[in-house]
Design an enzyme around this catalytic site. Structure first.
Site, PDB file in Angstrom:
ATOM      1  N   GLY A  41       0.834  -1.194   0.000  1.00  0.00           N
ATOM      2  CA  GLY A  41       0.000   0.000   0.000  1.00  0.00           C
ATOM      3  C   GLY A  41       0.865   1.239   0.000  1.00  0.00           C
ATOM      4  O   GLY A  41       2.039   1.195   0.372  1.00  0.00           O
ATOM      5  N   GLY A  42       0.289   2.338  -0.413  1.00  0.00           N
ATOM      6  CA  GLY A  42       1.006   3.606  -0.381  1.00  0.00           C
ATOM      7  C   GLY A  42       0.933   4.245   0.990  1.00  0.00           C
ATOM      8  O   GLY A  42       0.403   3.667   1.947  1.00  0.00           O
ATOM      9  N   ALA A  43       1.463   5.468   1.093  1.00  0.00           N
ATOM     10  CA  ALA A  43       1.419   6.198   2.359  1.00  0.00           C
ATOM     11  C   ALA A  43      -0.025   6.495   2.735  1.00  0.00           C
ATOM     12  O   ALA A  43      -0.832   6.898   1.893  1.00  0.00           O
ATOM     13  CB  ALA A  43       2.207   7.504   2.231  1.00  0.00           C
ATOM     14  N   ARG A  44      -0.366   6.262   4.005  1.00  0.00           N
ATOM     15  CA  ARG A  44      -1.711   6.507   4.545  1.00  0.00           C
ATOM     16  C   ARG A  44      -2.786   5.719   3.798  1.00  0.00           C
ATOM     17  O   ARG A  44      -3.932   6.149   3.698  1.00  0.00           O
ATOM     18  CB  ARG A  44      -2.058   8.008   4.519  1.00  0.00           C
ATOM     19  CG  ARG A  44      -1.014   8.916   5.127  1.00  0.00           C
ATOM     20  CD  ARG A  44      -0.647   8.501   6.523  1.00  0.00           C
ATOM     21  NE  ARG A  44      -1.794   8.512   7.428  1.00  0.00           N
ATOM     22  CZ  ARG A  44      -1.795   8.022   8.669  1.00  0.00           C
ATOM     23  NH1 ARG A  44      -0.716   7.413   9.130  1.00  0.00           N
ATOM     24  NH2 ARG A  44      -2.860   8.097   9.420  1.00  0.00           N
ATOM     25  N   GLY A  46      -3.790   2.677   4.727  1.00  0.00           N
ATOM     26  CA  GLY A  46      -4.481   1.780   5.639  1.00  0.00           C
ATOM     27  C   GLY A  46      -3.858   0.401   5.713  1.00  0.00           C
ATOM     28  O   GLY A  46      -4.413  -0.519   6.317  1.00  0.00           O
ATOM     29  N   LYS A  47      -2.667   0.248   5.125  1.00  0.00           N
ATOM     30  CA  LYS A  47      -2.021  -1.068   5.109  1.00  0.00           C
ATOM     31  C   LYS A  47      -1.618  -1.527   6.502  1.00  0.00           C
ATOM     32  O   LYS A  47      -1.717  -2.719   6.815  1.00  0.00           O
ATOM     33  CB  LYS A  47      -0.803  -1.062   4.179  1.00  0.00           C
ATOM     34  CG  LYS A  47       0.319  -0.102   4.538  1.00  0.00           C
ATOM     35  CD  LYS A  47       1.405  -0.099   3.468  1.00  0.00           C
ATOM     36  CE  LYS A  47       2.584   0.782   3.856  1.00  0.00           C
ATOM     37  NZ  LYS A  47       2.197   2.227   3.961  1.00  0.00           N
ATOM     38  N   ALA A  66       9.144  -3.745  14.194  1.00  0.00           N
ATOM     39  CA  ALA A  66       9.037  -2.388  13.663  1.00  0.00           C
ATOM     40  C   ALA A  66      10.407  -1.911  13.185  1.00  0.00           C
ATOM     41  O   ALA A  66      11.401  -2.020  13.902  1.00  0.00           O
ATOM     42  CB  ALA A  66       8.505  -1.450  14.740  1.00  0.00           C
ATOM     43  N   HIS A  82       1.185   4.165  17.117  1.00  0.00           N
ATOM     44  CA  HIS A  82       1.103   2.827  16.525  1.00  0.00           C
ATOM     45  C   HIS A  82       1.093   1.759  17.615  1.00  0.00           C
ATOM     46  O   HIS A  82       0.326   0.791  17.550  1.00  0.00           O
ATOM     47  CB  HIS A  82       2.287   2.598  15.579  1.00  0.00           C
ATOM     48  CG  HIS A  82       1.995   2.972  14.160  1.00  0.00           C
ATOM     49  ND1 HIS A  82       1.464   2.084  13.256  1.00  0.00           N
ATOM     50  CD2 HIS A  82       2.169   4.132  13.488  1.00  0.00           C
ATOM     51  CE1 HIS A  82       1.317   2.686  12.085  1.00  0.00           C
ATOM     52  NE2 HIS A  82       1.740   3.928  12.205  1.00  0.00           N
ATOM     53  N   GLU A  94      11.833  -3.564  18.098  1.00  0.00           N
ATOM     54  CA  GLU A  94      12.238  -2.460  17.225  1.00  0.00           C
ATOM     55  C   GLU A  94      13.646  -2.713  16.704  1.00  0.00           C
ATOM     56  O   GLU A  94      14.587  -2.911  17.478  1.00  0.00           O
ATOM     57  CB  GLU A  94      12.171  -1.146  17.989  1.00  0.00           C
ATOM     58  CG  GLU A  94      10.757  -0.782  18.427  1.00  0.00           C
ATOM     59  CD  GLU A  94      10.695   0.537  19.173  1.00  0.00           C
ATOM     60  OE1 GLU A  94      11.766   1.110  19.455  1.00  0.00           O
ATOM     61  OE2 GLU A  94       9.575   0.995  19.482  1.00  0.00           O
TER      62      GLU A  94
END
Length: 204
Positions: A41-44, A46-47, A66, A82, A94
């Site tokens: 998915g792209g930025a923002r 919802g992925k 992460a 997040h 992380e």
């Protein structure tokens, strides 16, 4: 057939042997317990939410790996947001550049694994001087490790093919490396989704 007896793989998995492999000791049960799922998915787009919801519905004690660095105050706030959106019984690890090392630390009692995201991981490795060939080899090793873990394995990545050609050479290199890696993961994945405006579409 002969190839299947030698590798412990069915013909579909043999086609992906260039990206991960199984030892002769693997049993059919071991192979099919693992499921690799790629979410693009792209930025923002919802992925991230889709990846979390995908695992949350199974009430699994999941692991979230992460890759985003907390490089400034705004990014630290994003990371905290997040974290709060994920179930409290999930384990967060992380790591900016050592996903393979993070995978080795996961307790056997844990369930599904989410890696988010491959685009940031590629950016981190490029910043540390890694070239495309070395980054690709790293991804192949992650896929091999994923198959050995015998659990649901969700990989989140940026879809980089839908925008304009980047203006800078480094931007174009990032697009090319990430796009090629997405193709490698997609060929080896059991399921592939593309998320746009919060709506997931299954591609594979």
């Amino acid at each position: 057939d002969k190839g299947q007896r030698e590798t412990g793989c069915d013909p579909w998995h043999q086609r992906c042997r260039g990206f991960f492999c199984f030892s002769a000791e693997n049993t059919a049960k071991d192979i099919w317990m693992t499921e690799i799922i790629l979410i693009l998915g792209g930025a923002r787009s919802g992925k991230s939410r889709f990846a979390v919801d995908f695992v949350r519905k199974g009430r699994d004690r999941a692991v979230y790996i992460a890759t985003a660095p907390a490089c400034d105050s705004e990014m630290r706030l994003r990371i905290q947001k997040h974290k709060k959106s994920r179930p409290k019984n999930w384990l967060t690890i992380e790591t900016g550049t050592d996903i393979i090392g993070a995978l080795k630390k996961i307790p056997a009692s844990r369930g599904a694994i989410i890696i988010e995201c491959i685009g940031t991981y590629v950016s981190n490795l490029m910043r540390d001087g890694f070239g495309g060939a070395k980054i690709t080899a790293n991804i192949k090793q992650i896929l091999k490790q994923a198959r050995a873990l015998n659990r649901k394995f969700i990989i989140v990545s940026n879809e980089v093919g839908g925008g304009l050609v980047p203006e800078t050479a480094s931007g174009r290199l990032f697009r090319d490396i990430t796009g090629n890696i997405n193709q490698i993961i997609a060929r080896c994945a059991d399921q592939v989704y593309l998320v746009t405006a919060g709506i997931p579409a299954r591609l594979k």
